[in-house]
Scaffold this motif. Structure first.
Motif, PDB file in Angstrom:
ATOM      1  N   VAL A  93       4.220   3.979  -6.497  1.00 24.80           N
ATOM      2  CA  VAL A  93       4.658   2.722  -5.895  1.00 24.80           C
ATOM      3  C   VAL A  93       5.186   1.800  -6.991  1.00 24.80           C
ATOM      4  CG1 VAL A  93       3.914   0.674  -4.611  1.00 24.80           C
ATOM      5  CG2 VAL A  93       3.019   2.937  -3.996  1.00 24.80           C
ATOM      6  N   HIS A  94       6.322   1.123  -6.729  1.00 20.82           N
ATOM      7  CA  HIS A  94       6.764   0.085  -7.665  1.00 20.82           C
ATOM      8  C   HIS A  94       7.387  -1.060  -6.885  1.00 20.82           C
ATOM      9  CE1 HIS A  94      10.659   2.332  -7.485  1.00 20.82           C
ATOM     10  NE2 HIS A  94       9.917   3.401  -7.753  1.00 20.82           N
ATOM     11  N   ARG A  95       7.420  -2.209  -7.546  1.00 17.84           N
ATOM     12  CA  ARG A  95       7.859  -3.445  -6.880  1.00 17.84           C
ATOM     13  C   ARG A  95       9.340  -3.733  -7.067  1.00 17.84           C
ATOM     14  NH1 ARG A  95       2.783  -2.067  -5.884  1.00 17.84           N
ATOM     15  NH2 ARG A  95       1.829  -3.527  -4.446  1.00 17.84           N
ATOM     16  N   GLY A  96       9.998  -3.001  -7.960  1.00 17.98           N
ATOM     17  CA  GLY A  96      11.435  -3.192  -8.164  1.00 17.98           C
ATOM     18  C   GLY A  96      12.218  -1.993  -7.667  1.00 17.98           C
TER      19      GLY A  96
ATOM     20  N   PRO B 256       3.321   3.980   1.242  1.00 14.97           N
ATOM     21  CA  PRO B 256       2.142   3.399   1.874  1.00 14.97           C
ATOM     22  C   PRO B 256       2.497   2.077   2.548  1.00 14.97           C
ATOM     23  CG  PRO B 256       1.692   4.031  -0.413  1.00 14.97           C
ATOM     24  CD  PRO B 256       3.166   4.117  -0.213  1.00 14.97           C
ATOM     25  N   ALA B 257       1.687   1.650   3.492  1.00 14.92           N
ATOM     26  CA  ALA B 257       1.927   0.384   4.193  1.00 14.92           C
ATOM     27  C   ALA B 257       2.016  -0.763   3.199  1.00 14.92           C
ATOM     28  CB  ALA B 257       0.814   0.124   5.195  1.00 14.92           C
ATOM     29  N   GLY B 258       3.085  -1.558   3.315  1.00 15.87           N
ATOM     30  CA  GLY B 258       3.246  -2.722   2.455  1.00 15.87           C
ATOM     31  C   GLY B 258       3.902  -2.457   1.127  1.00 15.87           C
TER      32      GLY B 258
ATOM     33  N   TRP C 186      -1.009  12.606  -3.803  1.00 12.83           N
ATOM     34  CA  TRP C 186      -1.583  11.527  -4.594  1.00 12.83           C
ATOM     35  C   TRP C 186      -0.728  10.271  -4.430  1.00 12.83           C
ATOM     36  CZ3 TRP C 186       2.264  10.005  -7.780  1.00 12.83           C
ATOM     37  CH2 TRP C 186       3.207  10.972  -8.164  1.00 12.83           C
ATOM     38  N   VAL C 187      -1.301   9.121  -4.802  1.00 21.53           N
ATOM     39  CA  VAL C 187      -0.578   7.847  -4.819  1.00 21.53           C
ATOM     40  C   VAL C 187      -0.973   7.091  -6.076  1.00 21.53           C
ATOM     41  CG1 VAL C 187      -0.080   5.686  -3.634  1.00 21.53           C
ATOM     42  CG2 VAL C 187      -0.641   7.724  -2.291  1.00 21.53           C
TER      43      VAL C 187
ATOM     44  N   ARG D  83      -8.827  -1.487  -2.188  1.00 20.97           N
ATOM     45  CA  ARG D  83      -7.429  -1.246  -2.538  1.00 20.97           C
ATOM     46  C   ARG D  83      -7.006   0.179  -2.199  1.00 20.97           C
ATOM     47  NH1 ARG D  83      -8.983  -3.412  -7.539  1.00 20.97           N
ATOM     48  NH2 ARG D  83      -8.236  -1.550  -8.651  1.00 20.97           N
ATOM     49  N   THR D  84      -7.867   1.145  -2.494  1.00 25.97           N
ATOM     50  CA  THR D  84      -7.483   2.530  -2.250  1.00 25.97           C
ATOM     51  C   THR D  84      -7.422   2.851  -0.749  1.00 25.97           C
ATOM     52  OG1 THR D  84      -9.787   3.223  -2.618  1.00 25.97           O
ATOM     53  CG2 THR D  84      -8.276   3.379  -4.476  1.00 25.97           C
ATOM     54  N   VAL D  85      -8.338   2.283   0.030  1.00 22.37           N
ATOM     55  CA  VAL D  85      -8.288   2.507   1.477  1.00 22.37           C
ATOM     56  C   VAL D  85      -7.051   1.847   2.083  1.00 22.37           C
ATOM     57  CG1 VAL D  85      -9.437   1.948   3.664  1.00 22.37           C
ATOM     58  CG2 VAL D  85     -10.755   2.893   1.767  1.00 22.37           C
ATOM     59  N   ALA D  86      -6.636   0.706   1.524  1.00 19.18           N
ATOM     60  CA  ALA D  86      -5.402   0.073   1.988  1.00 19.18           C
ATOM     61  C   ALA D  86      -4.197   0.976   1.723  1.00 19.18           C
ATOM     62  CB  ALA D  86      -5.216  -1.284   1.317  1.00 19.18           C
ATOM     63  N   LEU D  87      -4.205   1.686   0.606  1.00 15.01           N
ATOM     64  CA  LEU D  87      -3.120   2.613   0.290  1.00 15.01           C
ATOM     65  C   LEU D  87      -3.191   3.871   1.144  1.00 15.01           C
ATOM     66  CD1 LEU D  87      -2.659   2.855  -3.606  1.00 15.01           C
ATOM     67  CD2 LEU D  87      -1.064   1.910  -1.950  1.00 15.01           C
ATOM     68  N   VAL D  88      -4.425   4.379   1.313  1.00 18.32           N
ATOM     69  CA  VAL D  88      -4.620   5.649   2.018  1.00 18.32           C
ATOM     70  C   VAL D  88      -5.720   5.440   3.065  1.00 18.32           C
ATOM     71  CG1 VAL D  88      -5.123   8.109   1.779  1.00 18.32           C
ATOM     72  CG2 VAL D  88      -3.979   6.887  -0.085  1.00 18.32           C
TER      73      VAL D  88
END
Length: 316
Positions: free
Chosen positions: A96-99, A121-123, A206-207, A252-257
């Motif tokens: 994941v990256h923001r740019g 992932p969501a978001g 993986w994430v 944080r990890t549950v939010a990702l997965v």
């Protein structure tokens, strides 16, 4: 070369029995040198044993050397994935990256590409998809140790307080955070990382989310468990898991997965990454004897190990 470590090469002592030290020792032995490893800890108690150990050049510099070392290691690990005993598997996943730009190391990973919206992932605003090695350190470190011994490397349990106490024509210093003080190098610092391992609900990817606003976050499934992290606290040297930190990591990890929600905790651990402004890999003279330094790999010891070992052999 004889099976007991004899042969025409130099006598080389590697200080440090983690993934860097053992890889250097194996390659030195394969190059014909009589090689010993002196390690203060058994492999199961090294910092390397805590690592989630996905190929990813995390917190390591300088960039050009890191990419070169990483590319070499990537090739070796991809080949090792054909050996089930090694604990290395190839697994797809998302960074994941923001740019809009891909992660800086993507050019050395064949097949890396931008993630599509349904792969994020969501978001998550953007990401890079790739297939990289995931290394189960509980299997890989014993495999590496066995490979060293089978090649004729002598492995000793010994804590080194002075390089003068270490025998050999050449010393390779690969003891992580313990390395700098042996050379009067005060540039190293611990980077504390906490992980919690959950029962694997059947994840196949993986994430990594190093830019997560809540802190570096990653989910690395290994079949028998999932390594969930993490933290990167510079200067912190405690090794006891913090329940509050664990709670934050799990959020944080549950939010990702979301599939991890409710998964049972299998184990937890804290490791101290060997931080440094840059990896130190050089040859110096200490009291008339060559000392090859190979330390300061941050969170990328596994990722850089075979490439760095290649350079260590060239410097010997």
């Amino acid at each position: 070369m004889s099976a007991d470590g004899g042969g025409p090469g130099l006598r080389v002592t590697v200080v440090g029995g983690g993934v860097i030290g053992l890889t250097c020792a194996l390659q030195l032995r394969r190059a014909g040198h009589r090689t010993e490893v002196w390690s203060a800890d058994p492999v199961a108690r090294t910092t390397s044993a805590v690592a989630a150990a996905i190929w990813s050049p995390y917190r390591a510099a300088p960039a050009d050397d890191v990419l070169r070392w990483g590319a070499t290691t990537l090739g070796v690990l991809v080949a090792l994935a054909d050996d089930p005993a090694s604990g290395v598997v190839l697994m797809p996943g998302t960074v994941v990256h923001r740019g809009p730009d891909p992660v800086w190391w993507a050019p050395v990973v064949p097949g890396s590409r931008p993630a599509t919206a349904d792969e994020l992932p969501a978001g998550a605003p953007a990401g890079t998809r790739c297939v990289v090695p995931v290394v189960d350190m509980g299997r890989y470190l014993p495999w590496l140790l066995d490979a060293c011994r089978a090649a004729g490397v002598v492995v000793r349990s010994a804590r080194v307080d002075s390089l003068a106490d270490v025998p050999g024509d050449v010393v390779v210093l690969a003891a992580g955070l313990r390395s700098g003080p042996l050379l009067g190098d005060g540039s190293g610092f611990p980077v504390q990382g906490q992980v919690v391992r959950l029962a694997d609900p059947g994840l196949t990817e993986w994430v990594l989310d190093e830019e997560n606003p809540g802190g570096v976050t990653y989910v690395v499934p290994r079949g028998r468990d999932v390594v969930c992290g993490g933290t990167a606290v510079e200067g912190a040297d405690g090794t006891e898991p913090d329940p509050d930190v664990e709670r934050d990591v799990l959020e944080r990890t549950v939010a990702l997965v979301p599939a991890l929600r409710g998964a049972a905790v299998v184990s937890r651990a804290v490791g101290l990454r060997p931080g440094r402004p840059e990896v130190r890999l050089d040859r110096t003279e200490v009291e008339g004897r060559p000392v090859i330094s190979c330390y300061g790999h941050g969170g990328a010891g596994v990722t850089l190990s075979w490439g760095c070992a290649e350079d260590v052999v060239a410097l010997t």
